[in-house]
Design a protein around this motif. Structure first.
Motif, mmCIF file in Angstrom:
data_model
loop_
_atom_site.group_PDB
_atom_site.id
_atom_site.type_symbol
_atom_site.label_atom_id
_atom_site.label_comp_id
_atom_site.label_asym_id
_atom_site.label_seq_id
_atom_site.Cartn_x
_atom_site.Cartn_y
_atom_site.Cartn_z
ATOM 1 N N MET A 1 0.933 -1.147 -0.070
ATOM 2 C CA MET A 1 -0.096 0.150 -0.107
ATOM 3 C C MET A 1 0.911 1.164 0.247
ATOM 4 O O MET A 1 0.516 2.233 -0.621
ATOM 5 C CB MET A 1 -1.005 -0.332 1.104
ATOM 6 C CG MET A 1 -2.015 -1.042 0.926
ATOM 7 S SD MET A 1 -3.112 -0.734 -0.376
ATOM 8 C CE MET A 1 -2.400 -2.204 -1.506
ATOM 9 N N SER A 2 2.134 1.070 0.531
ATOM 10 C CA SER A 2 2.898 2.351 0.652
ATOM 11 C C SER A 2 3.463 2.760 -0.841
ATOM 12 O O SER A 2 3.483 3.678 -1.432
ATOM 13 C CB SER A 2 4.185 2.135 1.716
ATOM 14 O OG SER A 2 4.857 3.292 1.562
ATOM 15 N N ALA A 3 3.844 1.415 -1.450
ATOM 16 C CA ALA A 3 4.323 1.771 -2.746
ATOM 17 C C ALA A 3 3.184 2.248 -3.559
ATOM 18 O O ALA A 3 3.365 3.054 -4.570
ATOM 19 C CB ALA A 3 4.885 0.274 -3.343
ATOM 20 N N LEU A 4 2.012 1.695 -3.537
ATOM 21 C CA LEU A 4 0.889 2.209 -4.191
ATOM 22 C C LEU A 4 0.690 3.671 -4.058
ATOM 23 O O LEU A 4 0.461 4.405 -4.846
ATOM 24 C CB LEU A 4 -0.272 1.433 -4.010
ATOM 25 C CG LEU A 4 -1.586 1.583 -4.679
ATOM 26 C CD1 LEU A 4 -1.540 1.565 -6.401
ATOM 27 C CD2 LEU A 4 -2.958 1.007 -4.202
ATOM 28 N N LYS A 5 0.606 4.076 -2.882
ATOM 29 C CA LYS A 5 0.408 5.693 -2.404
ATOM 30 C C LYS A 5 1.577 6.301 -3.230
ATOM 31 O O LYS A 5 1.090 7.227 -3.688
ATOM 32 C CB LYS A 5 0.455 5.685 -0.910
ATOM 33 C CG LYS A 5 0.451 7.225 -0.615
ATOM 34 C CD LYS A 5 0.357 7.344 0.756
ATOM 35 C CE LYS A 5 1.732 7.835 0.998
ATOM 36 N NZ LYS A 5 1.969 8.381 2.367
ATOM 37 N N HIS A 6 2.516 5.928 -3.085
ATOM 38 C CA HIS A 6 3.718 6.881 -3.577
ATOM 39 C C HIS A 6 3.814 6.653 -5.059
ATOM 40 O O HIS A 6 4.061 7.740 -5.997
ATOM 41 C CB HIS A 6 5.162 6.191 -3.059
ATOM 42 C CG HIS A 6 5.263 6.694 -1.592
ATOM 43 N ND1 HIS A 6 4.992 7.647 -1.069
ATOM 44 C CD2 HIS A 6 5.825 5.744 -0.512
ATOM 45 C CE1 HIS A 6 5.156 7.738 0.276
ATOM 46 N NE2 HIS A 6 5.603 6.306 0.485
#
Length: 146
Positions: free
Chosen positions: A138-143
């Motif tokens: 989810m962090s990678a998706l957000k970024h």
């Protein structure tokens, strides 16, 4: 039976069930592009909660089976945010990632608890692998969206 283990595990169960509910809510708020991902992560959270509940039962305790007050407040915030900003995918993903930060921190705090028995720690470590992977995803998706 370790009352301390049961307390820590039940706290993680509530947080995990909150996370599951957050993902189910996100399924409703996000576009079809993300709904399947969020539904899959909700299923993973159900599996984690079941695993933790099984350890509580094995230790002779009564496992938590509902989410906590914090989760209700978090969902209320998401509802308020959606009323103000709409159900924009970027806003939903940011909120999901914020929830992932919360659950990851709860598991990491539990893993630092020096009073846990070996069995409880092992179950928490096994569950944490999934929590950390979802957090990182989810962090990678957000970024990637900003």
């Amino acid at each position: 039976m370790s009352n301390h283990d049961i307390s820590v595990l039940n706290d993680l169960i509530k947080t995990t069930l909150d996370s599951r509910k957050g993902y189910l809510d996100a399924c409703e708020d996000a576009s079809a592009r993300f709904a399947d991902t969020f539904a899959g992560l909700a299923r993973e959270r159900s599996e984690i909660a079941s695993r933790l509940q099984g350890e509580v039962r094995r230790q002779g305790g009564d496992p938590a089976d509902d989410s906590g007050v914090i989760g209700a407040a978090h969902r209320g915030f998401m509802d308020l945010k959606n009323a103000v900003t709409g159900t924009d995918d970027t806003a939903v993903v940011k909120e999901v990632e914020r929830g992932e930060d919360h659950i990851k921190a709860k598991f990491e705090k539990a893993l630092k608890d020096g009073e846990l028995t070996v069995d409880a720690r092992r179950v928490i470590e096994e569950c944490y692998i999934s929590v950390k992977a979802a957090h990182d995803r989810m962090s990678a998706l957000k970024h990637s969206m900003t």
